[in-house]
Design a protein around this motif. Structure first.
Motif, short mmCIF file in Angstrom:
data_model
loop_
_atom_site.label_atom_id
_atom_site.label_comp_id
_atom_site.label_asym_id
_atom_site.label_seq_id
_atom_site.Cartn_x
_atom_site.Cartn_y
_atom_site.Cartn_z
N LEU A 100 0.83 -1.21 0.00
CA LEU A 100 0.00 0.00 0.00
C LEU A 100 0.86 1.26 0.00
CD1 LEU A 100 -2.84 -0.97 2.51
CD2 LEU A 100 -2.97 -0.85 0.02
N LEU A 101 1.89 1.26 0.82
CA LEU A 101 2.78 2.42 0.88
C LEU A 101 3.63 2.53 -0.39
CD1 LEU A 101 3.89 2.28 4.61
CD2 LEU A 101 2.28 3.87 3.56
N ASN A 102 3.98 1.40 -0.99
CA ASN A 102 4.69 1.43 -2.27
C ASN A 102 3.88 2.20 -3.31
OD1 ASN A 102 6.86 0.02 -1.35
ND2 ASN A 102 6.26 -1.94 -2.21
N ILE A 103 2.59 1.85 -3.41
CA ILE A 103 1.72 2.52 -4.39
C ILE A 103 1.61 4.00 -4.09
CG2 ILE A 103 -0.62 2.60 -5.32
CD1 ILE A 103 -0.85 -0.39 -4.69
N PHE A 104 1.43 4.33 -2.81
CA PHE A 104 1.30 5.73 -2.43
C PHE A 104 2.56 6.54 -2.77
CE2 PHE A 104 1.94 9.04 0.84
CZ PHE A 104 0.89 9.87 0.52
N LEU A 105 3.74 5.98 -2.45
CA LEU A 105 4.99 6.69 -2.73
C LEU A 105 5.24 6.82 -4.22
CD1 LEU A 105 7.29 5.20 0.06
CD2 LEU A 105 6.39 7.53 -0.08
N VAL A 106 4.86 5.81 -5.00
CA VAL A 106 4.98 5.92 -6.46
C VAL A 106 4.11 7.05 -6.98
CG1 VAL A 106 4.42 4.75 -8.63
CG2 VAL A 106 5.69 3.53 -6.88
N LEU A 107 2.90 7.18 -6.43
CA LEU A 107 2.01 8.27 -6.83
C LEU A 107 2.61 9.63 -6.47
CD1 LEU A 107 -1.49 6.82 -5.82
CD2 LEU A 107 -0.63 7.20 -8.14
N VAL A 108 3.23 9.71 -5.29
CA VAL A 108 3.84 10.98 -4.87
C VAL A 108 5.00 11.35 -5.79
CG1 VAL A 108 5.16 12.10 -3.03
CG2 VAL A 108 3.13 10.75 -2.47
N TRP A 109 5.87 10.38 -6.10
CA TRP A 109 6.98 10.67 -7.01
C TRP A 109 6.46 11.01 -8.41
CZ3 TRP A 109 11.48 12.15 -5.71
CH2 TRP A 109 12.10 11.67 -4.57
N ALA A 110 5.43 10.30 -8.86
CA ALA A 110 4.84 10.60 -10.17
C ALA A 110 4.27 12.02 -10.19
CB ALA A 110 3.74 9.59 -10.49
#
Length: 362
Positions: free
Chosen positions: A258-268
């Motif tokens: 879940l945090l992986n997805i969230f951090l990818v969205l933040v970097w994106a």
């Protein structure tokens, strides 16, 4: 030489992923504070005399004959997400600490306290469980930068401090209720002003009178998606978010799914924002570009507030689906306008009469 915005996006993504992968959290000040406290404790025991340094408990602790549960540091770390040696920063005006042992306060004996001012760094020195304390059974021993020691209930402590890590403090700031209310008021004022100005001058605005670039639409959607996902983690996996709050990382591949997805969205979000600024600067003049970016920032702020709040009440999910459909539908419709009016220069969906100036285009 012709620009390729998509190629720029790919290059930026690769660079940021490399930087994120190399991120290593350093907390030298925390280690210095903990080491200094240990040195101070040793010095005090030596000054007290001889072999007392070999004792594992202070004499004040040994005098207590009441019931005190021994703390399993590993289980406490898993449940509470921190342990002795963890550093906090005081965020309230002052943090009041008890000078005496917590058993004395629980049994109604006379006690004294002292204050730690806002912005000071503190470290957890010890944890004690008092099962018979009806107010809060968990007591935390705190050491300050001035080598002063005091006790406080865990519940009171966590309301007045934030982890010393800069990422945790950033999260704490943006989770503040007063800041959220301030953002709502500012966003409403900004959107109202910009909408009036944009409509008056027929200026460009994302989702309405947009420029010929996909990045602004994608940025607004990513912000809405990130806000909704952030609220979903807090709603369905609060302990996962709590662990991230106490032990944050910028590396999107070192966390649970879940945090992986969230951090990818933040970097994106960050990468797309850079690509958006580059495209807007290329397509619009300086004044128009500034106005467009201001309008885009206001739309993103509204998206963040609306979806992060409404998702907590489950309203955000259908609203998010509707918003994504609307945003991409509008962009696809606008991007299909490949004709331009020969009189006013406006983009047209098909040949014929221009809806802007009335000229006939064959």
């Amino acid at each position: 030489m012709r620009r390729h915005p998509f190629l720029l996006f790919i290059v930026l993504l690769a660079v940021v992923i490399q930087l994120a992968g190399c991120y290593h959290k350093k907390t030298p000040s925390s280690f210095r504070l903990s080491d200094s406290i240990q040195e101070a404790q040793i010095s005090r025991r030596i000054a007290a005399g001889g072999d007392s340094i070999l004792k594992q408990k202070d004499s004040t602790d040994d005098k207590w004959d009441g019931i005190t549960d021994k703390v399993d540091s590993l289980s406490f770390r898993v449940k509470h997400h921190y342990s002795p040696g963890y550093n906090f920063v005081v965020t309230s005006d002052s943090l009041m600490l008890l000078r005496q042992q917590p058993e004395e306060a629980v049994n109604g004996m006379r006690t004294d306290s002292f204050a730690v001012k806002k912005g000071k760094e503190i470290v957890v020195a010890d944890v004690r469980i008092l099962p018979y304390d009806k107010q809060d059974s968990v007591w935390i021993k705190i050491a300050t930068e001035d080598y002063a020691f005091g006790w406080i209930h865990e519940g009171r402590l966590l309301k007045q401090v934030a982890p010393a890590d800069p990422i945790s403090q950033f999260i704490s700031t943006f989770s503040n209720v007063h800041l959220l209310i301030f953002l709502i008021v500012i966003s409403i004022i900004a959107v109202g002003y910009l909408a009036r100005k944009i409509l008056k001058h027929n200026a460009k605005l994302v989702h309405f009178n947009d420029i010929n670039s996909f990045y602004p639409t994608l940025l607004a959607v990513i912000v809405a998606l990130s806000a909704s996902f952030y609220a979903s983690i807090q709603l369905f996996a609060p302990e996962t978010w709590r662990e991230f709050y106490f032990h944050p990382s910028l590396n999107p591949f070192s966390q649970p799914l879940l945090l992986n997805i969230f951090l990818v969205l933040v970097w994106a979000m960050l990468i797309i924002a850079i690509a958006t600024i580059d495209d807007v600067r290329r397509l619009l003049k300086s004044g128009e570009a500034l106005l467009y970016l201001s309008g885009l920032a206001a739309v993103c702020a509204v998206n963040y507030i609306v979806f992060s709040v409404l998702t907590l009440y489950y309203i955000g999910y259908p609203l998010l689906m509707a918003y994504i459909y609307y945003a991409f539908h509008v962009y696809i419709h606008k991007s299909s306008e490949t004709y331009y009016c020969g009189n006013c220069g406006k983009r047209l969906h098909r040949k014929g009469r221009c809806p802007y100036c009335g000229a006939i285009n064959e």
